[in-house]
Design an enzyme around this catalytic site. Structure first.
Site, PDB file in Angstrom:
ATOM      1  N   SER A   1     -11.890   0.162   2.695  1.00  0.00           N
ATOM      2  CA  SER A   1     -11.120  -0.136   3.906  1.00  0.00           C
ATOM      3  C   SER A   1     -10.427   1.126   4.411  1.00  0.00           C
ATOM      4  O   SER A   1      -9.601   1.707   3.706  1.00  0.00           O
ATOM      5  CB  SER A   1     -10.082  -1.222   3.616  1.00  0.00           C
ATOM      6  OG  SER A   1     -10.712  -2.421   3.234  1.00  0.00           O
TER       7      SER A   1
ATOM      8  N   ARG B   1       0.828  -1.212   0.000  1.00  0.00           N
ATOM      9  CA  ARG B   1       0.000   0.000   0.000  1.00  0.00           C
ATOM     10  C   ARG B   1       0.866   1.267   0.000  1.00  0.00           C
ATOM     11  O   ARG B   1       0.502   2.276   0.605  1.00  0.00           O
ATOM     12  CB  ARG B   1      -0.951   0.012   1.199  1.00  0.00           C
ATOM     13  CG  ARG B   1      -1.915  -1.152   1.255  1.00  0.00           C
ATOM     14  CD  ARG B   1      -2.872  -1.184   0.070  1.00  0.00           C
ATOM     15  NE  ARG B   1      -3.755  -2.323   0.187  1.00  0.00           N
ATOM     16  CZ  ARG B   1      -3.476  -3.553  -0.266  1.00  0.00           C
ATOM     17  NH1 ARG B   1      -2.335  -3.778  -0.900  1.00  0.00           N
ATOM     18  NH2 ARG B   1      -4.327  -4.538  -0.117  1.00  0.00           N
TER      19      ARG B   1
ATOM     20  N   GLU C   1      -5.485   3.670   5.889  1.00  0.00           N
ATOM     21  CA  GLU C   1      -5.159   3.503   4.475  1.00  0.00           C
ATOM     22  C   GLU C   1      -5.713   4.689   3.691  1.00  0.00           C
ATOM     23  O   GLU C   1      -5.148   5.113   2.685  1.00  0.00           O
ATOM     24  CB  GLU C   1      -5.759   2.191   3.964  1.00  0.00           C
ATOM     25  CG  GLU C   1      -5.483   1.889   2.515  1.00  0.00           C
ATOM     26  CD  GLU C   1      -6.001   0.518   2.104  1.00  0.00           C
ATOM     27  OE1 GLU C   1      -6.401   0.376   0.937  1.00  0.00           O
ATOM     28  OE2 GLU C   1      -6.013  -0.408   2.939  1.00  0.00           O
TER      29      GLU C   1
END
Length: 351
Positions: free
Chosen positions: A246, A173, A343
């Site tokens: 998310s 990520r 995130e």
């Protein structure tokens, strides 16, 4: 929008409302919103007197941002959505997609062309330009596996550049673009998509979904449909219940620390990490164990379907959602001694 400046290559809007440009549907306003139609005109557009010298905030589909306040930057959106085949080889095809193209549209297009590789990444919200910044991933696959070249405008050097996958410095990520957020404006991405690809069926219920679909010899399009079905069951549709997918990243821990945690919590899911010495934990499990799943505080809440997803039931502010996220993270830290981080990109606030 109170006024705008139109050219064939770009449009500059003043006092632009952003509620419909972010999937949390947070009320926010940009002093200036620049839409780029043809990226070659980017240097010219950035020197317009109204925005010259202002920091730039690139906004794709707004599916991975939380506006905790109005942005101080000039908000920039790429609306170039073309996709072309650059080259056919024996075992792969090179494809180029504009930064403004919806990611899921590219996945579907690639499958229609008989190409594979992106099927596990179906239905991920966002744009092609954002995929490389975030190094999006799902169901055992990360986009870095298929990125060939990232085309971008280097604001530091004042020129267009082509960066190879290794130069993008991808990680979980993460990427060079995330670590240098004010340098590169991604205009297009080239992908190396295989013609014959070993399907990844070993993650999070894909095989079971294919079995439920009565598919015994799956093709890439079947895997994509299985992933779409799984995501639709697990994650609320942002058009129905506002969210940004998310919100938290899965934490990575040294393997010994992860095993010690599992001794105290035997049902804790543990996955391989980025190195043999690390493990990845399920942030969703940690949050759910702290009792947050389905919680609602005013119009801010945690989705009933998935504890990683924060939701806006109507008129929640970005500040309210951020405060909820901080309380969730604090409870996980207190109970498990594990730090979880967002995130989702925070605008107008620090974590």
């Amino acid at each position: 929008m109170s006024r705008q400046i139109n050219t064939p290559d770009w449009i500059l809007h003043a006092n632009a409302p952003l509620r419909e440009l972010n999937t949390f549907h947070i009320q926010a306003q940009a002093r200036w919103l620049l839409e780029i139609i043809h990226p070659t005109a980017l240097p010219q557009a950035l020197t317009h007197p109204h925005i010259v010298g202002l920091p730039i905030l690139v906004l794709g589909s707004g599916s991975n941002v939380l506006f905790a306040a109005d942005p101080e930057e000039c908000v920039l959106r790429f609306v170039n959505r073309e996709v072309t085949i650059l080259e056919h080889r024996i075992d792969h095809t090179l494809v180029r997609a504009g930064a403004g193209m919806a990611w899921h549209d590219l996945v579907l297009w690639s499958l229609q062309q008989g190409l594979s590789g992106l099927e596990n990444l179906a239905l991920i919200p966002g744009t092609v330009g954002a995929c490389s910044i975030q190094n999006i991933g799902a169901y055992g696959v990360q986009v870095e596996e298929f990125v060939h070249i990232v085309e971008a405008y280097d604001q530091t050097e004042g020129k267009f550049v082509r960066l190879t996958a290794s130069e993008c410095e991808f990680a979980y990520r993460n990427s060079r673009f995330k670590r240098e957020p004010n340098r590169y404006l991604i205009t297009a991405v080239e992908f190396r998509l295989p013609l014959l690809h070993e399907l990844n069926l070993n993650y999070a219920g894909i095989s079971e979904e294919l079995e439920a679909l009565q598919i015994t010899l799956p093709e890439p399009c079947d895997v994509a449909q299985a992933v779409i079905n799984l995501r639709r069951r697990k994650l609320p549709d942002p058009e129905v219940l506002s969210n940004a997918g998310s919100f938290f990243k899965n934490p990575h821990l040294p393997r010994e620390q992860a095993e010690q945690l599992r001794q105290h919590h035997p049902t804790l899911p543990i996955y391989p990490g980025e190195t043999p010495e690390s493990n990845k934990l399920s942030a969703a499990w940690l949050i759910e164990q702290c009792g947050w799943k389905g919680i609602r505080e005013g119009d801010a809440g945690v989705a009933p379907q998935h504890s990683l997803v924060l939701v806006n039931y109507g008129e929640a502010t970005g500040a309210e959602l951020l405060a909820l996220a901080r309380r969730i993270a604090a409870s996980v830290q207190e109970r498990f001694g594990v730090a979880i981080e967002p995130e989702t990109r925070l605008i107008g606030a620090q974590w």
